[in-house]
Design an enzyme around this catalytic site. Structure first.
Site, PDB file in Angstrom:
ATOM      1  N   GLU A  63       0.828  -1.211   0.000  1.00 19.81           N
ATOM      2  CA  GLU A  63       0.000   0.000   0.000  1.00 19.81           C
ATOM      3  C   GLU A  63       0.860   1.258   0.000  1.00 19.81           C
ATOM      4  OE1 GLU A  63      -2.934  -0.184  -0.706  1.00 19.81           O
ATOM      5  OE2 GLU A  63      -3.573  -2.173  -0.088  1.00 19.81           O
ATOM      6  N   ASN A  81      -0.540   7.408   0.685  1.00 23.60           N
ATOM      7  CA  ASN A  81      -1.795   8.118   0.956  1.00 23.60           C
ATOM      8  C   ASN A  81      -2.931   7.228   1.433  1.00 23.60           C
ATOM      9  OD1 ASN A  81      -1.278  11.047   0.400  1.00 23.60           O
ATOM     10  ND2 ASN A  81      -0.330  10.065  -1.368  1.00 23.60           N
TER      11      ASN A  81
END
Ligand code: GFB
Length: 389
Positions: free
Chosen positions: A47, A50
Site C-alpha cells: 500500500e 496516501n
C-alpha cells in the site's frame, strides 16, 4: 552527512536495552495500572503513502473510542515509514522514518494521543508486546447468495504467513500471536482489546478495519490535524515564490502502475494536454503545474502545452537527500493544494488527499473535485467529500 542522519533515525527506532531493567522493576501492578497502554499497527506492504494516511485516521478514531470506553489511557504508536513500493530512488536509504520528517506531529498530538516508535521504545524498553494480532478477511462462502455485511470478528487459523519482524526490528517481540478474521469498523477492535486485556498490542493489516464514519466530524477533525511539516511547506513556498507568480492550474498525472492497473482512467499525453488547455482557456489561466510519478512524459507534455508555461518541482540533491521520495511527493501535494484549479487522476488516493487539503483551505468546490477523463471511456467526476465541522 545524510547517511549519518538516516543512521541516527534508524538508531532512534532501535530499542535501548537499559530501559528493560527499569521497566521490570515496575512489578507493583497498581503502578502498572496507572501507566498508559499502547496500540501499534502496520499496513499491507504494497500500500502507498496516501492509503496509509487514511488507515491512520481509522486507527486514531479507534484510539479516541478506547479513551472513551476504557479505564486506561491509550496511545497510538505512529508506525515508521518504511521502504514503500512507490519510493523509487534506490540510492537512498528510506527505512524507519519518523512521522516528523513529513508531518507536524505536534499538530497531530493536539487531537490524538500519539507517539513515534522511538518514543514508545523509550517507555517500553525491551519488554515484548503483550499481543500481536494479524487481521484477515473472513472466508467468503456463497457470497452472492448471502451477502453478510455485519460487523464481526473471530479468532481463526492464520490464512497467510504472519509477519515475524516489523520494520526490520528484531527486538520487537510478542508474548502471544493470533490471527483474527475481521469485518467491520475500527472501533470494533475495542472488543478484541477487551478480550485480550493487553498493555501493548500490535495490529497487522490494520487496513482491514474500516472507517466508523467516513467523512464525518471526527474524520475531519483527525484529518485536519495531519498537517505537513513546516520544512516541506517552506520548500513549496519558496518554489512558488520563484516560479508560480501568477494564477496556476495543477494537474496530477498518476501514471506508472496506473497505466496497467487503471488504464481507462489515464489519458494519453495529447488527450491530457487537450483537457488541460480547455480549462486554461475557460479560466483565463496561463500557467500549469504538473505533479506526476514519472518523468518520462513530462517533456512531451511541456511541448504539447505550448504556448502555456508548464512547471514541475525538481528536487535538488540536498532536498532529496533530506526529505527523500516521500517528502518530494508531499511538496507536489502542497503546491497542488494551493492551485487556483486542480485536476486529479481518478481513483488515486494521492489526488483524493489533495482534494481534502483544498477543502480544509476552503477553496471553491468547482476548482477541486475534477479528474481527467481517460481515452474512449465514459467519464465520471469525483465524489465531492465536503468538509464537516
Ligand atoms: O500515495 P498513493 O497511495 O496513491 O501511492 P495512489 C502512490 C505513490 O506514488 C505516492 C508516488 O505516495 C508517491 O510516492 N506518486 C504518485 C507521486 N503521484 C505522484 C506525484 O504526482 N508526484 C510525486 N512526487 N510522487 C495507489 C497505491 O496509489 O495505487 C496502491 O496506494 C496501489 O498501493 C494503487 O499501487 C494502484 O492511490 O495513487
Amino acid at each position: 552527512v545524510l547517511l549519518t542522519a538516516i543512521q541516527f533515525r534508524c538508531s532512534k527506532c532501535a530499542v535501548d536495552s537499559r530501559l528493560l531493567d527499569e521497566e521490570e522493576t515496575l512489578a507493583d501492578h497498581s503502578i502498572l495500572d496507572t501507566l498508559p497502554r499502547y496500540v501499534l499497527y502496520d499496513v499491507n506492504k504494497p500500500e502507498g503513502f496516501n492509503l496509509r494516511r487514511d488507515v491512520f485516521i481509522r486507527m486514531a478514531s479507534f484510539i479516541h473510542h478506547m479513551n472513551k470506553v476504557s479505564d486506561y489511557h491509550w496511545i497510538l504508536v505512529l508506525p515508521p515509514w518504511h521502504r514503500l513500493y512507490h519510493w523509487r530512488s534506490s540510492n537512498l536509504v528510506q527505512d524507519c522514518l519518523p512521522w516528523s520528517l513529513f508531518f507536524n506531529v505536534d499538530s497531530i498530538k493536539k487531537t490524538t494521543p500519539v507517539v513515534e516508535l522511538h518514543e514508545f521504545f523509550q517507555m517500553n524498553g525491551l519488554r515484548p508486546l503483550d499481543a500481536q494480532v494479524t487481521l484477515q478477511d473472513f472466508n467468503v462462502k456463497s457470497f452472492e447468495q448471502y451477502p453478510d455485511f455485519s460487523d464481526k470478528w473471530e479468532v481463526a487459523n492464520c490464512k497467510d504467513q504472519v509477519q515475524k519482524q516489523f520494520w526490520n526490528l528484531n527486538n520487537l517481540t510478542f508474548t502471544k500471536s493470533l490471527c483474527i478474521s475481521f469485518q467491520g469498523i475500527s472501533t470494533l477492535l475495542a472488543d478484541i482489546v477487551q478480550e485480550l486485556q493487553p498493555r501493548t498490542i500490535i495490529f497487522d493489516h490494520a487496513e482491514l478495519a474500516l472507517h466508523n464514519y467516513y467523512g464525518g466530524q471526527e474524520y475531519w477533525m483527525i484529518r485536519k490535524s495531519m498537517q505537513f511539516s513546516k520544512n516541506l511547506h517552506e520548500i513549496a513556498k519558496e518554489f512558488k515564490k520563484r516560479n508560480l507568480k501568477q494564477d496556476y492550474l495543477c494537474a496530477h498525472l498518476r501514471r506508472r502502475d496506473f497505466l496497467y492497473g487503471h488504464p481507462s482512467d489515464v489519458p494519453n499525453i495529447n488527450n491530457t494536454a487537450r483537457q488541460i488547455k480547455e480549462k486554461l482557456i475557460l479560466l483565463n489561466i496561463k500557467t500549469v503545474y504538473v505533479a506526476t510519478d514519472t518523468s518520462k512524459t513530462v517533456e512531451e507534455l511541456k511541448n504539447v502545452l505550448r504556448p502555456y508555461q508548464m512547471f514541475k518541482f525538481e528536487a535538488d540533491k540536498k532536498t532529496l537527500n533530506n526529505f527523500l521520495d516521500g517528502g518530494v511527493a508531499i511538496i507536489d501535494q502542497i503546491i497542488c493544494s494551493q492551485a487556483n484549479y486542480f485536476i486529479g487522476t481518478s481513483k488515486s488516493t494521492f489526488s483524493f488527499r489533495i482534494q481534502e487539503e483544498r477543502e480544509i483551505l476552503g477553496l471553491p468546490i468547482e476548482t477541486t473535485f475534477n479528474s481527467f477523463c481517460g481515452d474512449n471511456t465514459e467519464c465520471t467526476q469525483p465524489t465531492k467529500w465536503r468538509l464537516v465541522e
